[in-house]
Design an enzyme around this catalytic site. Structure first.
Site, mmCIF file in Angstrom:
data_model
loop_
_atom_site.group_PDB
_atom_site.id
_atom_site.type_symbol
_atom_site.label_atom_id
_atom_site.label_comp_id
_atom_site.label_asym_id
_atom_site.label_seq_id
_atom_site.Cartn_x
_atom_site.Cartn_y
_atom_site.Cartn_z
ATOM 1 N N ALA A 13 0.804 -1.232 0.000
ATOM 2 C CA ALA A 13 0.000 0.000 0.000
ATOM 3 C C ALA A 13 0.832 1.275 0.000
ATOM 4 O O ALA A 13 0.328 2.334 -0.339
ATOM 5 C CB ALA A 13 -0.932 0.005 1.210
ATOM 6 N N SER A 18 0.288 1.233 -6.073
ATOM 7 C CA SER A 18 -0.950 1.312 -5.320
ATOM 8 C C SER A 18 -1.490 2.737 -5.254
ATOM 9 O O SER A 18 -2.685 2.947 -5.358
ATOM 10 C CB SER A 18 -0.773 0.654 -3.952
ATOM 11 O OG SER A 18 -0.359 1.582 -3.021
ATOM 12 N N HIS A 181 -3.427 -5.521 -17.493
ATOM 13 C CA HIS A 181 -4.392 -4.417 -17.489
ATOM 14 C C HIS A 181 -4.895 -4.063 -18.884
ATOM 15 O O HIS A 181 -5.931 -3.424 -19.020
ATOM 16 C CB HIS A 181 -3.858 -3.199 -16.728
ATOM 17 C CG HIS A 181 -2.867 -2.367 -17.469
ATOM 18 N ND1 HIS A 181 -1.570 -2.752 -17.659
ATOM 19 C CD2 HIS A 181 -2.991 -1.161 -18.078
ATOM 20 C CE1 HIS A 181 -0.930 -1.804 -18.347
ATOM 21 N NE2 HIS A 181 -1.775 -0.838 -18.615
ATOM 22 N N GLY A 184 -8.403 -4.891 -19.554
ATOM 23 C CA GLY A 184 -9.455 -4.082 -18.948
ATOM 24 C C GLY A 184 -9.745 -2.834 -19.766
ATOM 25 O O GLY A 184 -10.650 -2.070 -19.446
ATOM 26 N N LYS A 185 -8.989 -2.620 -20.829
ATOM 27 C CA LYS A 185 -9.211 -1.414 -21.635
ATOM 28 C C LYS A 185 -10.470 -1.573 -22.480
ATOM 29 O O LYS A 185 -10.707 -2.623 -23.073
ATOM 30 C CB LYS A 185 -7.992 -1.123 -22.513
ATOM 31 C CG LYS A 185 -6.782 -0.686 -21.670
ATOM 32 C CD LYS A 185 -5.618 -0.271 -22.542
ATOM 33 C CE LYS A 185 -4.370 -0.048 -21.708
ATOM 34 N NZ LYS A 185 -4.193 1.307 -21.210
ATOM 35 N N HIS A 243 0.748 -7.591 -22.801
ATOM 36 C CA HIS A 243 -0.328 -6.698 -23.246
ATOM 37 C C HIS A 243 -0.677 -6.864 -24.735
ATOM 38 O O HIS A 243 -1.829 -7.058 -25.103
ATOM 39 C CB HIS A 243 0.054 -5.233 -23.023
ATOM 40 C CG HIS A 243 0.455 -4.912 -21.614
ATOM 41 N ND1 HIS A 243 -0.049 -5.572 -20.527
ATOM 42 C CD2 HIS A 243 1.308 -3.978 -21.114
ATOM 43 C CE1 HIS A 243 0.476 -5.067 -19.418
ATOM 44 N NE2 HIS A 243 1.304 -4.104 -19.745
ATOM 45 N N GLN A 371 -5.927 3.672 -27.494
ATOM 46 C CA GLN A 371 -5.695 4.882 -26.705
ATOM 47 C C GLN A 371 -4.726 5.795 -27.422
ATOM 48 O O GLN A 371 -3.945 5.317 -28.232
ATOM 49 C CB GLN A 371 -5.146 4.518 -25.322
ATOM 50 C CG GLN A 371 -3.758 3.881 -25.380
ATOM 51 C CD GLN A 371 -3.318 3.299 -24.054
ATOM 52 O OE1 GLN A 371 -4.099 2.728 -23.321
ATOM 53 N NE2 GLN A 371 -2.037 3.468 -23.740
HETATM 54 C C1 BG6 Z 1 3.206 -1.450 -18.177
HETATM 55 C C2 BG6 Z 1 4.659 -1.323 -18.549
HETATM 56 O O1 BG6 Z 1 2.868 -2.785 -17.985
HETATM 57 O O2 BG6 Z 1 2.418 -0.903 -19.206
HETATM 58 C C3 BG6 Z 1 5.016 0.137 -18.768
HETATM 59 O O3 BG6 Z 1 5.474 -1.858 -17.524
HETATM 60 C C4 BG6 Z 1 4.084 0.738 -19.793
HETATM 61 O O4 BG6 Z 1 6.359 0.276 -19.183
HETATM 62 C C5 BG6 Z 1 2.639 0.462 -19.431
HETATM 63 O O5 BG6 Z 1 4.327 2.122 -19.827
HETATM 64 C C6 BG6 Z 1 1.692 0.911 -20.513
HETATM 65 O O6 BG6 Z 1 0.379 0.906 -20.034
HETATM 66 P P1 BG6 Z 1 -0.654 1.972 -20.525
HETATM 67 O O7 BG6 Z 1 -1.936 1.587 -19.886
HETATM 68 O O8 BG6 Z 1 -0.151 3.309 -20.076
HETATM 69 O O9 BG6 Z 1 -0.682 1.867 -22.012
#
Ligand code: BG6
Length: 484
Positions: A13, A18, A181, A184-185, A243, A371
């Site tokens: 935290a 976080s 993540h 989740g976009k 990603h 994005q």
């Molecule tokens: C992260 C990477 O997982 O994703 C970062 O470690 C990168 O280096 C980021 O900047 C990109 O995420 P987003 O949501 O900003 O496109």
């Protein structure tokens, strides 16, 4: 889906992730009414010797970016802090005691059970330890327990399997939520609907109609002091193996039998298994140098980067999917730091129409912008309006900011934390999916990091990437059009 009541514990935290991502996402859900004060308590846990008040004032400036003070204070009133070590029972026992009080508070006026969501905003080196302690001290058979972990899930196939081995005896696949993540976009979540909910896209989504696919990730900044961390990772592990591969998978998988999490992930694994090993001669690798005007530093100028590092900050890779739908279609994934823009997009370029009636007419192209500014636009050919008989490329444009003005578009972490709370695994990474992706990438990484590693080409900070990029794209069937 009915959400039961939850105590959310954020481990780590006091850290960066976080305060920048986890707490703001939980707050975002609170702000939208997705999490209600009477249904949830949030506990921060870390080693730092701070008080609840300290944590609250640390978080406050980050939350104020998203909501007014009144709301932020209301939210923070439900946040408490417990400190203790990660590797000894003592702190976890304090947590358990804290839970007893919070559970009492939550149980008033309701007979809904109180579940526990543990969010590990921590480096993977301690996942095993923390999960072991959670299991030992905070786990009860009749209480719903969920664990969220974040990448990196290993460094290669072997270390990923090792991590799996540590976690698997402690928690079931049902209880584990591996966050990527990008899943989740909003636009990534839209991919399966766009493909399978529209008969004309669905019908054209194959090698007969598609000439090439491009998945692009650009960031306008370099490592800026994080080089020491980045140096062991490189762009491929940082955003491509996880990603962007998720994006590629959703773009190319077959139709799942339903939107059920297992059905979706079964199909993802299948298409991943159909990807051919990378051809080491069919890639571009780069590292950024100083900007052309010398105002921006090179990667090697970053003091945290070891001298002479060959770390890759840009890569372009060609994926060959060997199945009936995709055989022969180049799918190029390219990603880089310190480029000329910050954006993530997918370009699907279709084949030429039959010759004969037009001299030369541009290929149709479907662009999905993940994005910034979510959009889907389709470049099509129209007659130039008026008496002219020439043609004109025009966009069928679905820019979200225009079309969906009044919609809340959740941040990735907001969407994913909510999914975990309601027990939906579709947008989390399954263990076998992880395994196949590391199987694919590990030989390439070994080659790039081995003793005969090729030297990355240097590209200027703020440029489009290595010089030979356009040639590479053309060689993979991409036709540059005006304005590209
Ligand atoms: C992260 C990477 O997982 O994703 C970062 O470690 C990168 O280096 C980021 O900047 C990109 O995420 P987003 O949501 O900003 O496109």
């Amino acid at each position: 889906h009915e959400m039961s009541k939850y105590i959310i514990t954020v481990f780590g935290a006091s850290g960066d992730l976080s305060k920048k991502k986890t707490f703001p996402a939980i707050f975002g859900l609170f702000k939208q009414g997705e999490l209600k004060a009477e249904e949830c308590r949030i506990v921060g846990y870390a080693r730092s010797n701070m008080t609840t008040e300290d944590l609250r004032s640390r978080l406050k400036p980050f939350l104020l970016k998203q909501g007014d003070e009144n709301l932020v204070d209301k939210f923070l009133a439900h946040v408490t802090y417990v400190h203790g070590p990660y590797d000894e029972a003592s702190g976890y026992i304090k947590l358990r005691e804290a839970y007893t009080d919070l559970e009492k508070e939550l149980a008033e006026n309701s007979n809904k059970s109180v579940g526990r969501l543990h969010y590990l905003a921590l480096p993977p080196s301690v996942f095993g330890t923390v999960c072991g302690q959670i299991k030992e001290n905070l786990y009860e058979d009749d209480i719903s327990t969920k664990i969220i972990v974040e990448k990196p899930f290993g460094h290669d196939l072997e270390s990923s399997r090792q991590l799996q081995k540590e976690l698997a005896p402690l928690f079931s696949e049902e209880e584990l939520y591996r966050i990527d993540h990008y899943l989740g976009k909003e636009m990534v979540k839209n991919l399966l609907v766009l493909r399978f909910g529209n008969i004309f896209f669905n019908a054209a989504w194959n090698k007969e109609n598609i000439q090439n696919i491009q998945i692009t990730f650009k960031e306008p900044f370099g490592t800026e002091g994080r080089g020491g961390y980045f140096n062991d990772i490189g762009i491929i592990r940082d955003v491509m193996q996880n990603h962007l591969l998720q994006v590629l998978t959703l773009l190319t998988m077959e139709r799942p039998v339903s939107f059920d999490a297992e059905a979706v992930r079964d199909e993802k694994v299948k298409v991943l298994k159909a990807i051919a090993p990378f051809d080491h001669n069919d890639i571009i690798i780069g590292q950024y140098g100083k900007s052309e005007d010398n105002s921006k530093p090179s990667y090697l100028d970053d003091e945290t980067v070891p001298e002479g590092s060959k770390c890759i900050t840009f890569a372009a890779l060609n994926f060959k999917i060997r199945n009936e739908r995709w055989d022969g279609v180049p799918i190029v994934m390219k990603a880089g730091k310190a480029l000329d823009a910050g954006k993530v997009e997918i370009r699907i370029q279709f084949k030429q129409v039959a010759s004969g009636i037009f001299n030369e007419i541009p290929n149709n192209e479907l662009v999905i912008r993940v994005q910034p500014d979510e959009a889907v636009y389709f470049k099509c050919n129209m007659k130039t309006p008026g008496l002219s008989t020439t043609t004109k490329v025009t966009d069928l444009d679905l820019t979200y900011a225009d079309r969906y003005k009044d919609f809340w578009i959740p941040q990735a972490y907001e969407a994913l934390i909510r999914d975990a709370l309601i027990g939906d695994h579709s947008n989390f990474v399954r263990d076998d999916e992880l395994d196949v992706s590391w199987k694919l990438f590990t030989p390439l990484l070994n080659y790039l990091e081995g003793k005969d590693a090729p030297v990355p080409s240097i590209y200027p900070y703020g440029s489009r990437g290595p010089e030979n990029l356009n040639e590479y794209m053309k060689a993979h069937g991409y036709v540059y059009m005006k304005g590209d």
